[in-house]
Structure formats: C-alpha cells, structure tokens
Design a protein around this motif. Structure first.
Motif, PDB file in Angstrom:
ATOM      1  N   GLY A  60      11.888   6.501   2.445  1.00 53.76           N
ATOM      2  CA  GLY A  60      11.830   7.277   1.216  1.00 53.76           C
ATOM      3  C   GLY A  60      13.167   7.453   0.520  1.00 53.76           C
ATOM      4  O   GLY A  60      13.243   8.039  -0.545  1.00 53.76           O
ATOM      5  N   SER A  61      14.228   6.931   1.090  1.00 48.69           N
ATOM      6  CA  SER A  61      15.574   7.098   0.549  1.00 48.69           C
ATOM      7  C   SER A  61      15.814   6.147  -0.613  1.00 48.69           C
ATOM      8  O   SER A  61      15.223   5.078  -0.701  1.00 48.69           O
ATOM      9  CB  SER A  61      16.593   6.822   1.657  1.00 48.69           C
ATOM     10  N   ARG A  62      16.728   6.542  -1.512  1.00 52.20           N
ATOM     11  CA  ARG A  62      17.152   5.646  -2.587  1.00 52.20           C
ATOM     12  C   ARG A  62      18.369   4.817  -2.183  1.00 52.20           C
ATOM     13  O   ARG A  62      18.789   3.935  -2.909  1.00 52.20           O
ATOM     14  CB  ARG A  62      17.467   6.447  -3.842  1.00 52.20           C
ATOM     15  N   ASN A  63      18.952   5.116  -1.020  1.00 49.15           N
ATOM     16  CA  ASN A  63      20.084   4.345  -0.512  1.00 49.15           C
ATOM     17  C   ASN A  63      19.557   3.063   0.112  1.00 49.15           C
ATOM     18  O   ASN A  63      18.806   3.099   1.077  1.00 49.15           O
ATOM     19  CB  ASN A  63      20.867   5.153   0.523  1.00 49.15           C
ATOM     20  N   LEU A  64      19.955   1.947  -0.430  1.00 52.43           N
ATOM     21  CA  LEU A  64      19.451   0.656   0.015  1.00 52.43           C
ATOM     22  C   LEU A  64      20.561  -0.168   0.653  1.00 52.43           C
ATOM     23  O   LEU A  64      21.705  -0.120   0.227  1.00 52.43           O
ATOM     24  CB  LEU A  64      18.856  -0.114  -1.158  1.00 52.43           C
ATOM     25  N   THR A  65      20.205  -0.929   1.666  1.00 49.33           N
ATOM     26  CA  THR A  65      21.122  -1.853   2.309  1.00 49.33           C
ATOM     27  C   THR A  65      20.583  -3.258   2.089  1.00 49.33           C
ATOM     28  O   THR A  65      19.434  -3.541   2.421  1.00 49.33           O
ATOM     29  CB  THR A  65      21.220  -1.560   3.817  1.00 49.33           C
ATOM     30  N   GLU A  78      18.614  -2.401  13.628  1.00 45.35           N
ATOM     31  CA  GLU A  78      18.101  -1.158  14.203  1.00 45.35           C
ATOM     32  C   GLU A  78      17.721  -0.317  12.996  1.00 45.35           C
ATOM     33  O   GLU A  78      18.573   0.044  12.186  1.00 45.35           O
ATOM     34  CB  GLU A  78      19.150  -0.452  15.050  1.00 45.35           C
ATOM     35  N   ILE A  79      16.443  -0.025  12.871  1.00 43.57           N
ATOM     36  CA  ILE A  79      15.914   0.518  11.632  1.00 43.57           C
ATOM     37  C   ILE A  79      14.915   1.634  11.924  1.00 43.57           C
ATOM     38  O   ILE A  79      14.224   1.593  12.944  1.00 43.57           O
ATOM     39  CB  ILE A  79      15.292  -0.649  10.817  1.00 43.57           C
ATOM     40  N   ALA A  80      14.858   2.623  11.052  1.00 46.57           N
ATOM     41  CA  ALA A  80      13.993   3.784  11.252  1.00 46.57           C
ATOM     42  C   ALA A  80      12.522   3.414  11.041  1.00 46.57           C
ATOM     43  O   ALA A  80      12.191   2.562  10.209  1.00 46.57           O
ATOM     44  CB  ALA A  80      14.373   4.893  10.285  1.00 46.57           C
ATOM     45  N   ILE A  81      11.664   4.058  11.807  1.00 52.26           N
ATOM     46  CA  ILE A  81      10.221   3.869  11.650  1.00 52.26           C
ATOM     47  C   ILE A  81       9.817   4.402  10.284  1.00 52.26           C
ATOM     48  O   ILE A  81      10.243   5.470   9.871  1.00 52.26           O
ATOM     49  CB  ILE A  81       9.461   4.592  12.777  1.00 52.26           C
ATOM     50  N   GLY A  82       8.990   3.638   9.577  1.00 54.85           N
ATOM     51  CA  GLY A  82       8.549   4.026   8.238  1.00 54.85           C
ATOM     52  C   GLY A  82       9.348   3.376   7.128  1.00 54.85           C
ATOM     53  O   GLY A  82       8.982   3.444   5.961  1.00 54.85           O
ATOM     54  N   THR A  83      10.449   2.716   7.476  1.00 51.17           N
ATOM     55  CA  THR A  83      11.282   2.043   6.479  1.00 51.17           C
ATOM     56  C   THR A  83      10.574   0.780   6.001  1.00 51.17           C
ATOM     57  O   THR A  83       9.915   0.094   6.766  1.00 51.17           O
ATOM     58  CB  THR A  83      12.647   1.674   7.092  1.00 51.17           C
ATOM     59  N   GLU A  84      10.749   0.462   4.720  1.00 51.54           N
ATOM     60  CA  GLU A  84      10.140  -0.733   4.140  1.00 51.54           C
ATOM     61  C   GLU A  84      11.218  -1.785   3.895  1.00 51.54           C
ATOM     62  O   GLU A  84      12.309  -1.468   3.430  1.00 51.54           O
ATOM     63  CB  GLU A  84       9.445  -0.380   2.831  1.00 51.54           C
ATOM     64  N   VAL A  85      10.907  -3.036   4.217  1.00 56.67           N
ATOM     65  CA  VAL A  85      11.828  -4.154   4.006  1.00 56.67           C
ATOM     66  C   VAL A  85      11.239  -5.025   2.897  1.00 56.67           C
ATOM     67  O   VAL A  85      10.071  -5.405   2.950  1.00 56.67           O
ATOM     68  CB  VAL A  85      12.009  -4.990   5.296  1.00 56.67           C
TER      69      VAL A  85
END
Length: 111
Positions: A60-65, A78-85
C-alpha cells in the motif's frame, strides 16, 4: 522497624523493575512477529532482453523500488507479504506480475 520498611521498599522497587522489563520483552516479541511477515522470493527473467520491474517497499506504500533483470538472470528479494510486483512501463505501473503471499517463501517466479 526501619529494616522492615527498607526491605518492603526494596521488594516493591524490584517488583516494579521486573514488570518494566517484562513489558520490554513483550514488545520485543511483537517486533519479532512483524519481521516474520516478509518472505524471500526469486524473480527470473525468462522473457525479454531486459525486464524492468518495481515493487512497493511496504504493501500500500507509495515508495517504490525499481530494478532491472537481464535475460537469464535471477534476482532474490526479501519482500513483505501483500506487496505487489509490477512490470515498469515508462514511468508508471505496467502489468501486475504477482502479489506476494506467505506460501511463496523460497519460490522462483518467472517474469
């Protein structure tokens, strides 16, 4: 009589210190539980010459990598559960590749 009062005061202070320490331990457990909400996945480029991808730092963050993967290479995250790629399309989001779930830990996803 003074020795009894001092002893009781010492017992009360020791009890207060022990409850304070217990409170810190409980919060430490909360931090450890939240750390378990991340998984390690591998993204492998099996398609185009260069795949440009990005993901949210937290769901849900606006900070993108953003990052690139050359053809045939693999990138471990290593990525948080619920994150979209997503695929990167210019300066905006392209097609959604995957939404991270807990059962993806240790899996390789072809992009």
């Amino acid at each position: 009589m003074k020795k009894v009062i001092y002893t009781l005061a010492l017992v009360m202070v020791t009890g207060a210190m022990m409850s304070f320490t217990t409170g810190e331990t409980a919060s430490s457990n909360v931090v450890m539980e939240s750390a378990k909400s991340a998984v390690t996945i591998k993204l492998k480029n099996t398609g185009s010459d260069v795949a440009e991808l990005f993901y949210q730092e937290t769901p849900g963050s606006r900070n993108l990598t953003s990052f690139r993967i050359q053809k045939g290479q693999t990138r471990e995250l290593e990525i948080a559960i619920g994150t979209e790629v997503y695929y990167r399309d210019g300066n905006s989001a392209g097609k959604l590749i995957v939404k991270i779930t807990a059962d993806m830990n240790g899996k390789t996803i072809n992009v």
